[in-house]
Motif scaffolding. Sequence first.
Motif, PDB file in Angstrom:
ATOM      1  N   ARG A   4       0.868  -1.186   0.000  1.00 17.23           N
ATOM      2  CA  ARG A   4       0.000   0.000   0.000  1.00 17.23           C
ATOM      3  C   ARG A   4       0.905   1.236   0.000  1.00 17.23           C
ATOM      4  O   ARG A   4       1.742   1.395   0.880  1.00 17.23           O
ATOM      5  N   LEU A   5       0.730   2.093  -0.968  1.00 14.28           N
ATOM      6  CA  LEU A   5       1.546   3.301  -1.084  1.00 14.28           C
ATOM      7  C   LEU A   5       0.928   4.444  -0.283  1.00 14.28           C
ATOM      8  O   LEU A   5      -0.276   4.451  -0.035  1.00 14.28           O
ATOM      9  N   PRO A   6       1.775   5.417   0.124  1.00 13.43           N
ATOM     10  CA  PRO A   6       3.211   5.540  -0.162  1.00 13.43           C
ATOM     11  C   PRO A   6       4.067   4.726   0.806  1.00 13.43           C
ATOM     12  O   PRO A   6       3.614   4.379   1.900  1.00 13.43           O
ATOM     13  N   ASP A   7       5.293   4.442   0.381  1.00 14.15           N
ATOM     14  CA  ASP A   7       6.261   3.772   1.232  1.00 14.15           C
ATOM     15  C   ASP A   7       7.633   4.367   0.933  1.00 14.15           C
ATOM     16  O   ASP A   7       8.160   4.171  -0.165  1.00 14.15           O
ATOM     17  N   PRO A   8       8.197   5.116   1.877  1.00  9.90           N
ATOM     18  CA  PRO A   8       9.463   5.814   1.618  1.00  9.90           C
ATOM     19  C   PRO A   8      10.650   4.885   1.394  1.00  9.90           C
ATOM     20  O   PRO A   8      11.709   5.325   0.949  1.00  9.90           O
ATOM     21  N   ARG A   9      10.502   3.591   1.671  1.00 11.24           N
ATOM     22  CA  ARG A   9      11.601   2.646   1.490  1.00 11.24           C
ATOM     23  C   ARG A   9      11.777   2.227   0.029  1.00 11.24           C
ATOM     24  O   ARG A   9      12.775   1.601  -0.325  1.00 11.24           O
ATOM     25  N   ILE A  10      10.812   2.560  -0.806  1.00 13.57           N
ATOM     26  CA  ILE A  10      10.891   2.182  -2.217  1.00 13.57           C
ATOM     27  C   ILE A  10      11.746   3.212  -2.961  1.00 13.57           C
ATOM     28  O   ILE A  10      11.367   4.373  -3.081  1.00 13.57           O
TER      29      ILE A  10
END
Length: 236
Positions: A59-65
């Motif tokens: 599920r976005l957002p994800d700062p690790r991507i």
Amino acid sequence: MKPRSSEPALSIGFVTGTAPGKWFDRFGERTGHGEPVAGESVDPMAELIDGRVDLALVRLPDPRIDDTYHLVRLYEEEPGIAVPKDSELTLADTLGVDDISDQTVFYRPDVDGSVDIRAVGEAVDIVATGVGAVLAPRPLLRRLGSRRTENRGYRDGRPTTIALVWRVVDDCDMIQDFVGIARGRTEASSRTAQPKRSASEKAAAKKARRTASGDASRRKPVGRGGAGAARRRRRK
């Protein structure tokens, strides 16, 4: 189809609130890779980072991507609200900020839209006691809800995005096949699908094989003297 003996099964972590089972079935039916090994997770991105899975449905957002990962956005989730089952708010099909102005909201997504699944679960447990509300993606509220809560659409919320993520260095045909299925590739357009023949085509092919086999069995060497000698022997 069974997976190839030299090829390990595709491993997938899917975030709580998603239901990708139909994709798993199609992947197993339409490709030669076999059924994937999949599991629900509150943080499938962590499993991908640790190397425990090949693909993560997140599920976005994800700062690790970052740019070491491929990302394909698949669909958006409807924003939702969970309230006590006996609340008058359940009389409406959708709710907005004005409808809950007198309610205590125990959880709402962060400003950037990110969602803490554990915090949502804790807030839903509180609402189940008969008070307040929870704002979160509606599919997640369905998954975490109980008989003491109900969920509705929340018109003043923002949709959340579900996406597939995998490591750039791990990209391969098996992953691409699954991504294609998740994006709606049909069986006819699948890169791994085998062309299907109609019943009449199968019957014609079978007849041709039998004819060829019969012709071959009737062919016998004529021996010395060639064809002319063979004809002379038959006249005697």
